[in-house]
Design a protein around this motif. Sequence first.
Motif, PDB file in Angstrom:
ATOM      1  N   UNK A  24       0.828  -1.321  -0.040  1.00 16.51           N
ATOM      2  CA  UNK A  24       0.042   0.047   0.061  1.00 16.51           C
ATOM      3  C   UNK A  24       0.769   1.206  -0.008  1.00 16.51           C
ATOM      4  N   UNK A  25       2.221   1.063   0.114  1.00 16.46           N
ATOM      5  CA  UNK A  25       3.171   2.364  -0.169  1.00 16.46           C
ATOM      6  C   UNK A  25       3.877   2.511  -1.642  1.00 16.46           C
ATOM      7  N   UNK A  42       7.951   3.617  -7.766  1.00 18.85           N
ATOM      8  CA  UNK A  42       9.118   3.373  -7.132  1.00 18.85           C
ATOM      9  C   UNK A  42      10.332   3.625  -7.688  1.00 18.85           C
ATOM     10  N   UNK A  43      10.634   3.523  -9.075  1.00 18.35           N
ATOM     11  CA  UNK A  43      11.786   3.981  -9.621  1.00 18.35           C
ATOM     12  C   UNK A  43      12.033   5.399  -9.180  1.00 18.35           C
ATOM     13  N   UNK A  44      11.309   6.174  -9.367  1.00 23.14           N
ATOM     14  CA  UNK A  44      11.376   7.449  -8.711  1.00 23.14           C
ATOM     15  C   UNK A  44      11.880   7.828  -7.227  1.00 23.14           C
ATOM     16  N   UNK A  45      11.391   7.069  -6.385  1.00 22.79           N
ATOM     17  CA  UNK A  45      11.673   7.088  -5.174  1.00 22.79           C
ATOM     18  C   UNK A  45      13.152   6.523  -4.895  1.00 22.79           C
ATOM     19  N   UNK A  46      13.855   5.803  -5.817  1.00 16.23           N
ATOM     20  CA  UNK A  46      15.140   5.491  -5.689  1.00 16.23           C
ATOM     21  C   UNK A  46      15.804   6.687  -6.331  1.00 16.23           C
ATOM     22  N   UNK A  47      15.311   7.274  -7.399  1.00 13.20           N
ATOM     23  CA  UNK A  47      16.327   8.168  -8.127  1.00 13.20           C
ATOM     24  C   UNK A  47      16.503   9.546  -7.520  1.00 13.20           C
ATOM     25  N   UNK A  48      15.618   9.867  -6.628  1.00 15.31           N
ATOM     26  CA  UNK A  48      15.856  11.178  -6.206  1.00 15.31           C
ATOM     27  C   UNK A  48      16.498  11.281  -4.770  1.00 15.31           C
ATOM     28  N   UNK A  49      17.108  12.238  -4.372  1.00 12.77           N
ATOM     29  CA  UNK A  49      17.954  12.103  -3.031  1.00 12.77           C
ATOM     30  C   UNK A  49      17.053  11.917  -1.909  1.00 12.77           C
ATOM     31  N   UNK A  77      12.749  12.669  -0.619  1.00 13.15           N
ATOM     32  CA  UNK A  77      11.793  11.665  -0.064  1.00 13.15           C
ATOM     33  C   UNK A  77      11.155  12.314   1.301  1.00 13.15           C
ATOM     34  N   UNK A  78      12.155  12.680   2.152  1.00 13.27           N
ATOM     35  CA  UNK A  78      11.693  12.748   3.650  1.00 13.27           C
ATOM     36  C   UNK A  78      10.595  13.827   3.508  1.00 13.27           C
ATOM     37  N   UNK A  79      11.032  14.906   2.480  1.00  8.00           N
ATOM     38  CA  UNK A  79      10.122  16.044   2.593  1.00  8.00           C
ATOM     39  C   UNK A  79       8.761  15.576   2.059  1.00  8.00           C
ATOM     40  N   UNK A  80       8.751  14.765   0.787  1.00 11.87           N
ATOM     41  CA  UNK A  80       7.374  14.309   0.186  1.00 11.87           C
ATOM     42  C   UNK A  80       6.743  13.501   1.060  1.00 11.87           C
ATOM     43  N   UNK A  81       7.553  12.494   1.969  1.00 14.31           N
ATOM     44  CA  UNK A  81       6.587  11.720   3.086  1.00 14.31           C
ATOM     45  C   UNK A  81       5.799  12.645   3.929  1.00 14.31           C
ATOM     46  N   UNK A  82       6.513  13.821   4.476  1.00 11.12           N
ATOM     47  CA  UNK A  82       5.882  14.672   5.580  1.00 11.12           C
ATOM     48  C   UNK A  82       4.782  15.470   4.830  1.00 11.12           C
ATOM     49  N   UNK A  83       4.491  15.564   3.426  1.00  9.99           N
ATOM     50  CA  UNK A  83       3.674  16.541   2.833  1.00  9.99           C
ATOM     51  C   UNK A  83       2.070  15.950   2.939  1.00  9.99           C
ATOM     52  N   UNK A  84       1.164  16.578   2.476  1.00  5.27           N
ATOM     53  CA  UNK A  84      -0.178  16.203   2.549  1.00  5.27           C
ATOM     54  C   UNK A  84      -0.414  15.437   1.320  1.00  5.27           C
ATOM     55  N   UNK A 119       0.565  10.225  -3.102  1.00 10.01           N
ATOM     56  CA  UNK A 119       0.747  10.151  -4.389  1.00 10.01           C
ATOM     57  C   UNK A 119       2.085   9.498  -4.902  1.00 10.01           C
ATOM     58  N   UNK A 120       2.912   9.628  -3.974  1.00 12.50           N
ATOM     59  CA  UNK A 120       4.370   9.130  -4.130  1.00 12.50           C
ATOM     60  C   UNK A 120       4.527   7.733  -3.323  1.00 12.50           C
ATOM     61  N   UNK A 121       5.511   7.077  -3.808  1.00  9.05           N
ATOM     62  CA  UNK A 121       5.849   5.757  -3.092  1.00  9.05           C
ATOM     63  C   UNK A 121       6.618   6.417  -1.730  1.00  9.05           C
ATOM     64  N   UNK A 122       6.779   5.366  -0.843  1.00  9.44           N
ATOM     65  CA  UNK A 122       7.228   5.720   0.319  1.00  9.44           C
ATOM     66  C   UNK A 122       8.648   5.009   0.476  1.00  9.44           C
ATOM     67  N   UNK A 123       9.681   6.188   0.133  1.00 10.49           N
ATOM     68  CA  UNK A 123      11.118   5.596  -0.005  1.00 10.49           C
ATOM     69  C   UNK A 123      11.791   4.904   1.262  1.00 10.49           C
ATOM     70  N   UNK A 124      11.263   5.400   2.364  1.00 15.35           N
ATOM     71  CA  UNK A 124      12.019   4.945   3.463  1.00 15.35           C
ATOM     72  C   UNK A 124      11.694   3.343   3.387  1.00 15.35           C
ATOM     73  N   UNK A 125      10.202   2.914   3.358  1.00 13.37           N
ATOM     74  CA  UNK A 125       9.827   1.537   3.454  1.00 13.37           C
ATOM     75  C   UNK A 125      10.551   0.717   2.391  1.00 13.37           C
ATOM     76  N   UNK A 126      10.830   1.483   1.053  1.00 12.85           N
ATOM     77  CA  UNK A 126      11.220   0.793   0.087  1.00 12.85           C
ATOM     78  C   UNK A 126      12.661   0.705   0.216  1.00 12.85           C
TER      79      UNK A 126
END
Length: 125
Positions: free
Chosen positions: A41-42, A56-63, A67-74, A78-85
């Motif tokens: 679900x992530x 998922x590829x985007x989560x690995x491609x960006x710094x 990813x931390x900023x995206x995970x904390x946004x509202x 929309x984006x894959x959870x990079x930490x879990x991935x």
Amino acid sequence: MSTTTIIVLFIITSSMVSGILYVAFGQITVRKLRKNPKTQDLLGVEYASGWDIINVAQAFAFPRAWAKKVENSKFSFVYANATALYENTTKFDQILGFVFYWVLTTSGLVSALLILLDSLGVFSK
């Protein structure tokens, strides 16, 4: 060989490589993540079938800082959870996703740039 021919050959080659990497990354990595109850679900919003592969590829491609900023946004859903991935994939999976994403993005941007330059008459004689 003209400049236009070289650019078109680059676009065709990179598009073919990105297609092969899309299938490989989807079968090797994303398939495993879809089956994992912790990550299924992530993977982000799937606008069309297979879009989660690009997420998922985007989560690995960006710094990771991005990813931390995206995970904390509202809009984090929309984006894959990079930490879990990162916790549930190998280094090979991460490198494959990184390479796939940037080959796909580069081929798309160069294609759009070529269309823009051609419409502006840069390649006219």
